[in-house]
Write an enzyme that holds these catalytic residues in place. Sequence first.
Site, PDB file in Angstrom:
ATOM      1  N   SER A 289      42.753  51.085 -11.208  1.00 14.57           N
ATOM      2  CA  SER A 289      43.985  51.522 -11.872  1.00 14.57           C
ATOM      3  C   SER A 289      45.191  50.680 -11.439  1.00 14.57           C
ATOM      4  CB  SER A 289      44.200  53.009 -11.588  1.00 14.57           C
ATOM      5  OG  SER A 289      45.220  53.547 -12.379  1.00 14.57           O
ATOM      6  N   LYS A 314      39.353  50.158 -14.437  1.00 18.68           N
ATOM      7  CA  LYS A 314      40.011  51.265 -15.137  1.00 18.68           C
ATOM      8  C   LYS A 314      41.242  50.720 -15.849  1.00 18.68           C
ATOM      9  CE  LYS A 314      42.124  55.836 -14.527  1.00 18.68           C
ATOM     10  NZ  LYS A 314      43.511  55.555 -14.963  1.00 18.68           N
TER      11      LYS A 314
END
Length: 552
Positions: A289, A314
Site C-alpha cells: 500500500s 496492493k
Amino acid sequence: MKKNILLLGLIFLTLAGVKAQDSNNFKVAKSIEIFSGVMNQLNLNYVDTIKPVKLTQTAIEDMLAKMDPYTVYVPAKNMADFNLMLSGIYGGIGAMIQKQGDWVVITEPYKGFPAQKAGMKAGDKIIAINGKSAKGLSSLAVSKLLKGDPGSSLKMTIRHYGASNDTTLEVTRQQIKIPNVPFYGVIGKNIGYIRLNQFNPNAANDVRNAFTDLKENHDIKGVILDLRSNGGGLLNEAVKIANIFVKKGQTIVTTKGKIPSSDRDYKTPGPVLDRKIPLAILVNGNTASASEIVSGSMQDLDRGVIIGQRTFGKGLVQNTVPIPYGGKLKITIAKYYIPSGRCIQAIDYFDRGKNGRPKRVPDSLTHLFHTADGRPVRDGGGIKPDIVMKPQEFSQVSADLYAQNYIFDFANEFCLHHKSIAPPLQFRISDSTFQQFKKFVLDKGFSYKTETGALIKRLEQSAQRENYLKALQPTIDSLQKELETEKKRDLDKHKNEIKEMLRVEIATRYYYEWGKTASSLINDNEIAKAIDILSNKEKYNAILGGPKKKKK
C-alpha cells in the site's frame, strides 16, 4: 470530418456508460427489494423467531467476501477498534500480550508507558484485572479489559517472571501512540538508517525529523529507509515522505475510480529536503500500500535504489462512508498509479479459480512502462526491486524454538541474572551463553516435528497395514533413534541463526522497541548490501543509470 467522427464516438461512449450505470442502478434497487421481501417473509412466516441483525450481518459479510478483502462493513459496536486501527492511538497500559497456556503474558512493554513505568516486564503473567481472575481468558478478552479512557485507573495482579508470589499494581491508563519510527541512527560508515513501521498520522513528520537529525548532526553520506513488513496506511503521509527526497509539485500518485471525486493527482506539497543524497529503500513481500507508493515512486523517478523482495502488490485505495445506525463501510473506491503510469495491483479479485481464490496477475499479462530516465518497469505484481535478494529463511529447529517460546523464556531467565548488557549494536551472544541456552532447552525436553520424522511415521503405518512391521520394526526404530540424535545436533548446526534470535530477544528486554530494531540490523544481508551500494557512487549510479529505453 475526423473531428466529427471523434465527437460522435465520445458521445456514444458516454451514452453507453450512462445506460450501463442506469441498468446497474435498476439491478441494485431490484436486489434490495428482493432481499427486503425475503427478510419480511422470514419474519412473518418462519417457524421460529429469526435474528434479523445476525442474518443481515451474515448477508453483508458473504456479499463483501466476493469483493476485495479491503472492502468491509464495520458495525457501530466495532467502531472503537476500527478507529484504533486507523489512528494507532488508544487508551491503555502500553504493552504487547500473548496467551501462553492458561494465562495471558506480557511479551513486550513499551518504554515510557504505564506497564513499563509500573515495573511490568516481559514474561509477567496477568493473574487478575480489577479483582477478576484472568485465568483462561483469551488475549482479546484481556486486551479489552486493559483498554479504557486515558486517565482512568485499574488494578492488575501480576506474577513477575521467576517469582512465587503475586503483586497487585494500580495502573493509570494513558493515551498510547505506537511510534511510526521506532529507531533511526547511523550504521556502517556515515550511512543513516530510518525504520518506518506504519503510515499513521505524523509518519512523514517523524521520518523528516529523523532524516534532519541524521543529516545535520551526523554528516551522513547516504540513507536507508526500511519499509520491510510495513503494511501501509495513509496515502497523504506517503506523498509527504516522498517530498523529503523530491521537489515540490511532483506527482507521486494518481487515483482513478468510478466517480469523478475519486480521480486525483497527489503532488508533493512543500520544498524538498534533499534531492541528491543517495537513497536505498528496503522492501519485502509484506511491504504494501502506502509503502509501495513511496518505494514505487522513488523507483519511477530514479530517486533511489530498491533492495529486497518483490512487494505485496496492493494498488487499491479505500475510503470510509457512513452507514445507517452508526456503522461504516470501508470501500475500495479507486486504483492508484505511480509516476510511470503503472498500477502495481497484483491480485484480480474478480477472476477466481475453481477453488474460489482470486488469481494473481500473470507476468505474461503485465505491461511495460519506463522510469523518468527510461529504465524498464512493469505493472502488476507489486514493485520488483532493483536489487533482488533472497529472504532470510530460518531452519525448522529455529522456527520451533521461537514458536514454542524457548527463545522468549530463556531471555527472561537471562534477565534474572544480568542487570545490564552492552548497547544493542555491540551486544553479542557468547558461546557460553549459547551453551546455557542448549542446556535450558534440552532440560525442558524440547522436541519438534520434521518432514523426515513424518515420513518414518508413515513408513511405520504402511508397514503395519501391509504386514511388514515385524520385519521392519528394528530398522524403523534405528531410523527414529538416529533422527532424534541428529535433531539434537541441529542446535549446533544452526548455532549462528539461533544466536541472532537470542540477541534480538534479549536486547528487547533492556532497550525495548528501539533495542529490538537496532539489534536486528546486525548481520542483516540486505542492510549490508544497501551500505555497500550507498558507499560506492559508481555502483549507485550504475543501478539508476540503465538499461534504458532506446530513443527513436
